[in-house]
Scaffold this active site. Structure first.
Site, short mmCIF file in Angstrom:
data_model
loop_
_atom_site.label_atom_id
_atom_site.label_comp_id
_atom_site.label_asym_id
_atom_site.label_seq_id
_atom_site.Cartn_x
_atom_site.Cartn_y
_atom_site.Cartn_z
CG ASP A 67 51.02 -10.08 -12.14
OD1 ASP A 67 50.83 -11.07 -11.43
OD2 ASP A 67 52.15 -9.58 -12.33
CG ASP A 73 54.14 -11.26 -24.21
OD1 ASP A 73 54.58 -11.76 -23.16
OD2 ASP A 73 54.67 -10.31 -24.79
CG ASP A 82 49.50 -10.34 -28.15
OD1 ASP A 82 50.26 -10.53 -27.18
OD2 ASP A 82 49.84 -9.73 -29.18
CG ASP A 135 62.29 -8.82 -23.40
OD1 ASP A 135 62.96 -7.82 -23.05
OD2 ASP A 135 61.31 -8.73 -24.15
#
Length: 513
Positions: free
Chosen positions: A122, A181, A183, A275
């Site tokens: 995004d 994610d 990282d 989540d």
């Protein structure tokens, strides 16, 4: 002269009237409220500590069992037995870490024809988009089924990106979806260790892995975060998995059954904790969760106070807002037991996500200083002021023995952070402004000397003051001085230390230095 003395006498009389008719009664109520909330938190922590200890002893007994040999050659004929798996990697302007996450996902041990990598970018920075897309093309040229997806808007943020990603035609045959994610760097055997847990029990919707922090030793801020998160994984999620088959999905390092995800209504963007929202809805539909604490996924902790504060606002505001929105949905659910509803509403939401934040700030930053200013009129019971908080602190810290020497500063830091968490919790409960604020946590991508030096340079350029913490430090320092002059309970010892911690944080000396 006489008129000045008269005005001073009147002012003193007015303060005395307000003190004994308003301030002291309110403080008595606050003390009783703090005592009740402290006992609720104490009972919940003690319960989880006992269950966690039993689980730890059971694991020790089972440790000698023979390990299953999972050395099957996935690429040489075993692929037909493996389910189709989708790996989603949502990201937003992740210039420092995109190579790490994409590379780790593309190196997973799984049959190539049964693995689809989906990079949901995004990014609004055109240069970053070009870099991420080029990285995807590089791995695609090596035979990896990696798809780059970029939206023209950020509607729904992370939840919106993953929802749109599941609508793509090339993922229709996927039975499971792993989420990482930007990282997060899973080990190559991640899917081989998690997917079988889903295949073994059709009622399991989610397998959540533990996080392993690559930069925990970077600064005192990351060490403090490690202590808090170790308790979250080792106790809260372990106990939730074993006793209730429920815990909050952490948004990453987990594998979902696509059928369960769809049955729960898919990803929703009504709060900043999409989540947790999905996990609660799936649980209320009767699905079970498994926490795989022995599977650890590398990731990075925020190393600047500004990034950490934004993260904690989202993590505190979102659950409170979700509790507000799902309260009656949970109460009226007919597919789970009353015991599980009680656990979700009382233990998971109310005690951990509301009471824990509010009692910390109200007691340590408001009630104790206020009691010092009304010397002798309000007495704090010892069990509220000392015994219960001490036991709660020890139970929280037991999971990270290597950082026990930081225990005092950890307590003081958490007390200061409770100011922000309490504010965020109230914003979430009232659904006020900033309730849906989403700020992506800044990541550096490595702990190498080069990156660390760059972080230091950026830190020195951007270092500033945090006004709220400095104001809190001034107030606590005033109360400490007042207690030294007029007091007799020695609260000034705590107040001086807490004031110093507030100033250290306010001057931005807890992050990367």
């Amino acid at each position: 002269m006489g008129r000045g003395v008269s005005m001073l006498t009147m002012a003193h009389a007015a303060w005395a009237a307000v003190r004994y008719t308003v301030v002291v009664p309110l403080l008595h109520v606050a003390v009783y409220l703090c005592a009740a909330m402290s006992l609720m938190l104490f009972v919940e922590r003690l319960y989880m500590g006992i269950v966690g200890a039993v689980l730890w002893l059971n694991r020790r007994r089972l440790r000698r069992r023979s390990k299953v040999d999972d050395s099957d050659d996935l690429e040489a004929g075993a692929g037909a037995e493996k389910p189709m798996v989708l790996v989603q990697i949502p990201m937003f302007n992740e210039k420092q870490v995109y190579r790490l996450s994409i590379g780790a996902a593309c190196c997973l041990w799984w049959p190539s024809e049964k693995l689809v990598i989906q990079v949901l970018d995004d990014s609004t920075d055109g240069a970053v988009r070009s870099l991420v897309e080029a990285e995807c093309r590089r791995w695609a040229s090596k035979g990896v089924r990696v798809h780059y997806e970029n939206r023209s808007n950020r509607n729904g943020y992370k939840a919106g990106a993953m929802r749109e990603g599941l609508k793509k035609g090339y993922v229709k045959d996927c039975q499971f979806v792993a989420v990482f994610d930007a990282d997060f760097q899973p080990d190559a055997d991640f899917l081989r260790r998690t997917v079988p847990l889903l295949q073994a029990d059709p009622a399991v919707a989610l397998v959540q892995a533990r996080w392993r922090f690559i930069n925990a030793d970077e600064c005192i801020l990351t060490r403090i975060q490690e202590m808090s998160l170790d308790y979250h994984f080792s106790v809260e999620q372990e106990v939730g998995s074993a006793c209730h088959a429920f815990f909050g999905f952490n948004g990453t390092a987990g594998v979902w059954r696509v059928q369960a995800l769809a049955d729960a209504g898919g990803w929703k963007d009504r709060t900043t904790v999409e989540d947790m929202d999905l996990a609660v809805r799936a649980s209320m539909r009767g699905w079970k969760f498994v926490f795989a604490g022995d599977i650890k996924v590398r990731n990075e902790l925020p190393s600047t106070f500004k990034a950490y504060r934004y993260q904690q606002h989202r993590w505190s505001c979102g659950p409170a807002n979700l509790m507000r929105k799902m309260f009656w949905e949970i109460v009226t659910s007919r597919q789970v037991s009353a015991w599980k509803k009680l656990h979700v509403l009382y233990g998971f939401f109310f005690v951990r996500k509301v009471v824990a934040h509010l009692v910390t700030f109200l007691f340590y930053c408001v009630v104790i200083p206020a009691c010092v200013l009304v010397q002798g009129d309000v007495r704090l019971p010892k069990y509220v002021a000392m015994y219960v908080p001490a036991v709660i602190t020890l139970l929280n810290a037991v999971c990270t023995p290597r950082s026990w020497h930081l225990l005092v500063f950890w307590i003081l830091f958490e007390n200061v952070m409770s100011m922000h968490r309490s504010k965020a919790t109230i914003i979430g409960l009232l659904e006020a402004s900033r309730a849906n604020e989403w700020v992506v946590t800044e990541k550096l991508g490595s702990t190498t000397a080069t990156t660390t030096m760059a972080a230091k340079k950026k830190k020195s350029q951007n270092q500033g003051f945090h006004t709220a913490e400095i104001v809190l430090g001034i107030c606590l320092l005033y109360c400490a001085i007042y207690d030294i002059i007029f007091g007799h309970d020695h609260f000034y010892v705590y107040l001086l230390m807490q004031s110093a911690a507030a100033f250290v944080i306010g001057l931005d000396y807890v992050g990367s230095q």
